[in-house]
Design an enzyme around this catalytic site. Sequence first.
Site, PDB file in Angstrom:
ATOM      1  N   TRP A 139     -55.515 -10.365  14.632  1.00 47.78           N
ATOM      2  CA  TRP A 139     -54.974 -11.558  15.660  1.00 47.78           C
ATOM      3  C   TRP A 139     -55.714 -12.763  15.278  1.00 47.78           C
ATOM      4  O   TRP A 139     -56.903 -12.724  14.885  1.00 47.78           O
ATOM      5  CB  TRP A 139     -55.805 -11.358  17.244  1.00 47.78           C
ATOM      6  CG  TRP A 139     -55.640 -12.597  17.927  1.00 47.78           C
ATOM      7  CD1 TRP A 139     -54.534 -13.244  18.506  1.00 47.78           C
ATOM      8  CD2 TRP A 139     -56.849 -13.347  18.366  1.00 47.78           C
ATOM      9  NE1 TRP A 139     -54.950 -14.162  19.391  1.00 47.78           N
ATOM     10  CE2 TRP A 139     -56.442 -14.322  19.163  1.00 47.78           C
ATOM     11  CE3 TRP A 139     -58.288 -13.086  18.108  1.00 47.78           C
ATOM     12  CZ2 TRP A 139     -57.124 -15.474  19.848  1.00 47.78           C
ATOM     13  CZ3 TRP A 139     -59.218 -14.122  18.818  1.00 47.78           C
ATOM     14  CH2 TRP A 139     -58.373 -15.343  19.605  1.00 47.78           C
TER      15      TRP A 139
ATOM     16  N   GLU B   9     -50.882  -9.237  16.744  1.00 41.89           N
ATOM     17  CA  GLU B   9     -51.092  -9.648  18.005  1.00 41.89           C
ATOM     18  C   GLU B   9     -50.565 -11.048  18.420  1.00 41.89           C
ATOM     19  O   GLU B   9     -51.243 -11.950  17.531  1.00 41.89           O
ATOM     20  CB  GLU B   9     -52.395  -9.487  18.490  1.00 41.89           C
ATOM     21  CG  GLU B   9     -52.873  -9.516  20.043  1.00 41.89           C
ATOM     22  CD  GLU B   9     -54.076  -9.510  20.673  1.00 41.89           C
ATOM     23  OE1 GLU B   9     -55.133  -9.509  19.791  1.00 41.89           O
ATOM     24  OE2 GLU B   9     -54.404  -9.063  21.729  1.00 41.89           O
TER      25      GLU B   9
ATOM     26  N   LYS C 217     -50.122 -14.334  21.306  1.00 41.94           N
ATOM     27  CA  LYS C 217     -50.687 -15.113  22.264  1.00 41.94           C
ATOM     28  C   LYS C 217     -50.001 -16.409  22.924  1.00 41.94           C
ATOM     29  O   LYS C 217     -49.262 -16.705  22.038  1.00 41.94           O
ATOM     30  CB  LYS C 217     -52.204 -15.111  21.782  1.00 41.94           C
ATOM     31  CG  LYS C 217     -53.026 -15.686  22.989  1.00 41.94           C
ATOM     32  CD  LYS C 217     -54.555 -15.602  22.540  1.00 41.94           C
ATOM     33  CE  LYS C 217     -55.268 -16.308  23.748  1.00 41.94           C
ATOM     34  NZ  LYS C 217     -56.805 -16.028  23.526  1.00 41.94           N
TER      35      LYS C 217
ATOM     36  N   HIS D 160     -53.041  -3.965  23.845  1.00 44.82           N
ATOM     37  CA  HIS D 160     -54.360  -4.362  24.418  1.00 44.82           C
ATOM     38  C   HIS D 160     -54.345  -4.354  25.967  1.00 44.82           C
ATOM     39  O   HIS D 160     -53.573  -5.273  26.410  1.00 44.82           O
ATOM     40  CB  HIS D 160     -54.535  -5.569  23.664  1.00 44.82           C
ATOM     41  CG  HIS D 160     -55.420  -5.759  22.637  1.00 44.82           C
ATOM     42  ND1 HIS D 160     -55.843  -6.789  22.016  1.00 44.82           N
ATOM     43  CD2 HIS D 160     -55.645  -4.480  21.649  1.00 44.82           C
ATOM     44  CE1 HIS D 160     -56.580  -6.397  20.959  1.00 44.82           C
ATOM     45  NE2 HIS D 160     -56.262  -4.998  20.750  1.00 44.82           N
TER      46      HIS D 160
HETATM   47  C1  RNT Z   1     -57.622 -12.676  22.013  1.00 46.79           C
HETATM   48  C2  RNT Z   1     -57.300 -11.464  21.740  1.00 46.79           C
HETATM   49  C3  RNT Z   1     -58.021 -10.598  20.690  1.00 46.79           C
HETATM   50  C4  RNT Z   1     -59.304 -10.643  21.046  1.00 46.79           C
HETATM   51  C5  RNT Z   1     -60.495  -9.560  20.282  1.00 46.79           C
HETATM   52  C6  RNT Z   1     -61.769 -10.014  20.534  1.00 46.79           C
HETATM   53  O1  RNT Z   1     -57.104 -13.284  23.124  1.00 46.79           O
HETATM   54  O2  RNT Z   1     -56.974 -10.714  22.820  1.00 46.79           O
HETATM   55  O3  RNT Z   1     -57.577  -9.198  20.719  1.00 46.79           O
HETATM   56  O4  RNT Z   1     -59.668 -10.193  22.486  1.00 46.79           O
HETATM   57  O5  RNT Z   1     -59.919  -9.561  19.217  1.00 46.79           O
HETATM   58 ZN    ZN Z   2     -56.326  -8.592  22.554  1.00 42.20          ZN
END
Ligand code: RNT
Ligand code: ZN
Length: 419
Positions: free
Chosen positions: A183, A224, A226, A287
């Site tokens: 990420w 990941e 966002k 997650h």
């Molecule tokens: C951040 C992501 C990521 C982090 C971790 C600490 O928005 O969710 O996964 O929370 O890498």
């Molecule tokens: Zn995350």
Amino acid sequence: MYDVVKGYELAKEFYGQYGIDVDKAIEICIKTPLSIHCWQGDDVVGFEKTAGGLTGGIQTTGNYPGKARTADELRADLEFAMKYIPGEKKVNLHANYQEADTFVDRDAIEPKHFEKWADWAVEKGIGLDFNPTYFSHPKSENGTLSNADEEIRKFWIEHGIRCRRIGQYFADRTGKPCVINHWTPDGDKEFPVDTLGPRMRLKDSYDQIFEATKDVKDVIDGIESKVFGIGLESYTVGSHEFCMGYVMSKKCDHIIMTLDTGHYHPTEVVSAKLGSVFAFTDSVLLHVSRPVRWDSDHVVAFDDETKAIMEELVRLNKLDKTYIATDFFDASINRTMAWIIGLRNVRKAMLAALLQPVEMMKELEAAGDKSARLAVTQEFKAAPFSLVWDYLCVKENAGLGMQWLDAAKKYESEVLSKR
Ligand code: RNT
Ligand code: ZN
């Protein structure tokens, strides 16, 4: 304490009416691994010699006393919490949780800097997962893998490469595959003029990381996405479309999507995405978090969405194809309790989903009986799964009901409050 076995027997009778095998549900539930994120224990700070503030558009709020200050303290806290989290567990580390005697920068980390974690995991018989840390670093201020400065981008590519090698080291040491989550917070406070350039660089960076480490085995890589981060509200390089496109275009078994429950618009839910994602991929990394109005990373609750995610995984028969990791950080309450509460909720939601008459519901649906389908799904929301949950917790030696709370209060007064 009430008669837990009597409760379990009664629940078996209840579920037996619908042809549900309670013991099988328990067995599947406890053998499905949950990956516990280490970063709840110290507010995502880590143990680098230069550890500064948390950046990357994520935030912990609260100043509850007793956070782990060293890796030994963090391991002790994790050990304590794990006692009360029933079932198979893994621990999920971030690259900034390295243990080196001197400062070792992100582009220079090696397996040896994580040896103590590996020794500990082997001793505990658990697997380890991993995350490159593309934030909380002077070179992450203007982007990492998408940075326009080629020197900086190279630095972060090297970090990604080293993390995959550390992942293989964890897999070799523990005998269990290592799931790495990639990420990057890269984004912009304002809407940029060139929205494609950074994405082409991020794509190239991921390609370079995977190409340079194609000999790495037993590592699974989640990408990941966002929607936005704090201070990076208008544009995210690794958007949902970007990450989904990247994963799907790679057509590669070890590169999968990571779906974080806090990373979408407020009315968008991960539970509703799974049925589409599995049409194109065999496996996903989750997650599990709890967004309150934004990606606030509250402790996972036993709420509708957590239950809906587990129901989807059970109904789609994808529980064993899904890597389930938690991701929350609450600094306003006792941090070991946060782990226990959140992880128990995930496990409990899984059990509740496994204790439903899926075949019956599918038959009703196939027969077009929508009224009966609705009736059954609603009836089971109040089914007596907590009697089975209590039995599972006792069987797994994870504390019945609120027993863990007394133990956690004792741990707080004897250990955490002395820090
Ligand atoms: C951040 C992501 C990521 C982090 C971790 C600490 O928005 O969710 O996964 O929370 O890498
Ligand atoms: Zn995350």
